[in-house]
Design an enzyme around this catalytic site. Structure first.
Site, PDB file in Angstrom:
ATOM      1  N   SER A 154       0.838  -1.199   0.000  1.00  0.00           N
ATOM      2  CA  SER A 154       0.000   0.000   0.000  1.00  0.00           C
ATOM      3  C   SER A 154       0.872   1.248   0.000  1.00  0.00           C
ATOM      4  CB  SER A 154      -0.863  -0.002   1.259  1.00  0.00           C
ATOM      5  OG  SER A 154      -1.458   1.256   1.458  1.00  0.00           O
ATOM      6  N   TYR A 158      -1.638  -1.384  10.984  1.00  0.00           N
ATOM      7  CA  TYR A 158      -1.984  -1.918   9.655  1.00  0.00           C
ATOM      8  C   TYR A 158      -0.905  -1.508   8.643  1.00  0.00           C
ATOM      9  CZ  TYR A 158      -3.700  -1.448   4.924  1.00  0.00           C
ATOM     10  OH  TYR A 158      -3.775  -1.467   3.559  1.00  0.00           O
ATOM     11  N   LYS A 172       2.238  -3.699   6.548  1.00  0.00           N
ATOM     12  CA  LYS A 172       2.536  -3.729   5.104  1.00  0.00           C
ATOM     13  C   LYS A 172       4.030  -3.481   4.894  1.00  0.00           C
ATOM     14  CE  LYS A 172      -1.537  -4.425   3.233  1.00  0.00           C
ATOM     15  NZ  LYS A 172      -1.796  -5.732   2.623  1.00  0.00           N
TER      16      LYS A 172
END
Ligand code: UD1
Length: 347
Positions: A132, A157, A161
Site C-alpha cells: 500500500s 496496519y 505492510k
C-alpha cells in the site's frame, strides 16, 4: 496445462477482481480465504467467487483456509503445483489496527511468514504482494515515486505492510532464485463492469468511496468530510483513486515480470492524478444522478493532506498504465452499488 496461481484472500474486493483477470489471462487461480470479510454464497463458495464463476463461465478452485493453519497450508501446497502466489490475505482496517495491534501483527505477519515457509518448502519462488502507498507515510514530496522513504506510517496496519515488504526483500536476498513484485496500491475504487462484484465493507465503511456510494443509494444519511482546512485545491484531502480493474490488470503484468526472473521489484499502482474529497463527491453525484449530502467535520487522525503516485516505473518496466478515468470509476461503482444495495448479502 494452464499455470496455477495461488490467490490468498481471493474472495475479497481486490482479490476477486484479480481472480477474474487471471482467468481471462488464461491462468488457473486457486483461491483460499478464511471468510473473515467474505460473505458465503452457494456450494461452499464465497458469494464473490460464485459470481466470478458466473461472469467467466468456468469453475474456480476454492478452499476455505486460514494462513495460520499450517497443516492445511502444507497440504494445499502438496496438492497443487503453483507457478506463483498472489498474496492479498490480511486484516486491513486502520482504526481497528490501532485498537488491536497484536491481532494485526499476528494475522498479517505470521500469516505471511507461514505462507513464505510453505512456498520455500515446496519450491514455489514467485510472489506478488499486495502492499500500500501507506508505507510512504506523510509524503516528503509529490508525486510519490518508489524511492521515497518508507516506514513512516503510524498505525499497525500500515506498519504491517511495510514489515512484510522488508521480510520479502530479505527472503529474496537470501534466496537469489526467488522473485517478488511488491505492488504499492494507491486508492482502489470502482467495480467490474458487470456490476456483479465490487467492494462490500462490513459495517460502517472506513473508506471514502464505499461510504459515498452508500449515501447515494440511500443506505446512509450524510457523508462526514474529514477536514476542509488542508493545503489542497479546496481544503479537503487529495488522493490518487484507481479503478480496481486497472489494479487487477497490474497484477497480471506483475506475474509476467516474475517470469523474467526479476528478483525483488517494487511498483506503485496509481494513476498519477490526485482528486479531492469534494471532487469525488461531485463525480459520484454525476454518475449516480443522486444528491450526496455531506457535512464538514474534524480531520481524521493520521490522514495526510495529499497523496498521489508517480506511476512511470510501472509503465516503463511492467508495460502497465491505468486506463480508466474518474467518470468510469464512479459509473462502475454506482452500477455495483445500485444493483446490490446491500452488497453480497441478501438483506
Ligand atoms: C486509507 C488508509 C490507508 C489504506 C487505504 C486503503 C487511513 C488513515 N488510511 O487510506 O492506510 O491503505 O485506506 O484501504 O485510514 N474521507 C472522508 N470521509 C470519510 C472517509 C474518508 O472525508 O468518511 C477522506 C479522508 O480524509 C481522505 C480521503 O477521504 O482524505 C480518502 O480516505 P480513505 O478512502 O479512507 O483512504 P486513505 O485515507 O487514503
Amino acid at each position: 496445462m494452464s499455470e496455477k496461481i495461488l490467490v490468498t484472500g481471493g474472495a475479497g474486493y481486490i482479490g476477486s477482481h484479480c481472480v477474474l483477470e487471471l482467468v481471462e489471462a488464461g491462468y488457473t487461480p486457486v483461491v483460499i480465504d478464511n471468510f473473515h470479510n467474505a460473505i458465503r454464497g452457494g456450494k461452499a463458495l464465497p458469494e464473490s467467487i460464485r459470481r466470478v464463476q458466473e461472469i467467466v463461465g468456468t469453475e474456480i478452485l476454492f478452499q476455505e483456509l486460514d494462513l495460520l493453519d499450517e497443516a492445511s497450508l502444507q497440504e494445499l501446497f502438496k496438492k497443487h503445483r503453483f507457478l506463483a502466489v498472489m498474496h492479498f490475505a490480511g486484516l486491513k482496517a486502520v482504526g481497528e489496527s490501532v485498537q488491536m495491534p497484536l491481532q494485526y501483527y499476528k494475522v498479517n505477519l505470521t500469516g505471511t511468514i507461514r505462507l513464505l515457509e510453505a512456498m520455500k518448502a515446496h519450491e514455489v519462488k514467485n510472489i506478488v504482494f499486495s502492499s500500500s502507498a501507506t508505507v510512504y507515510g506523510d509524503p516528503a514530496y509529490l508525486p510519490l515515486d518508489e524511492n521515497h522513504p518508507v516506514g513512516g506510517c503510524t498505525n499497525p496496519y500500515g506498519k504491517s505492510k511495510y514489515f512484510i515488504e522488508e521480510i520479502i526483500r530479505d527472503v529474496c536476498k537470501a534466496e537469489p532464485d526467488w522473485n517478488a513484485v511488491l505492488l504499492r496500491y494507491f486508492n482502489p475504487i470502482g467495480a467490474h463492469k458487470s456490476g456483479r462484484i465490487g467492494e462490500d465493507p462490513q459495517g460502517i465503511p472506513n473508506n471514502l468511496m464505499p461510504y459515498v456510494a452508500q449515501v447515494a443509494v440511500g443506505r446512509r444519511e450524510c457523508l462526514n468530510v474529514f477536514g476542509n482546512d488542508y493545503n489542497t485545491v479546496d481544503g479537503t484531502g487529495v488522493r490518487d483513486y484507481i479503478h480496481v480493474v486497472d489494479l487487477a490488470k497490474g497484477h497480471i503484468a506483475a506475474l509476467e515480470k516474475l517470469k523474467e526472473n526479476c528478483g525483488c521489484k517494487i511498483y506503485n499502482l496509481g494513476t498519477g492524478t490526485g482528486c479531492s474529497v469534494l471532487q469525488m463527491v461531485k463525480a459520484m453525484e454525476k454518475a449516480s444522478g443522486k444528491e450526496i449530502k455531506y457535512k464538514i467535520v474534524a480531520r481524521r487522525e493520521g490522514d495526510v493532506a495529499s497523496c498521489y503516485a508517480n506511476p512511470r516505473l510501472a509503465e516503463q518496466e511492467l508495460g502497465w498504465k491505468a486506463a480508466f478515468g474518474l467518470d468510469q470509476m464512479c459509473e462502475d461503482l454506482w452500477r455495483w452499488q445500485s444493483q446490490n444495495p446491500t452488497g453480497f448479502s441478501k438483506n
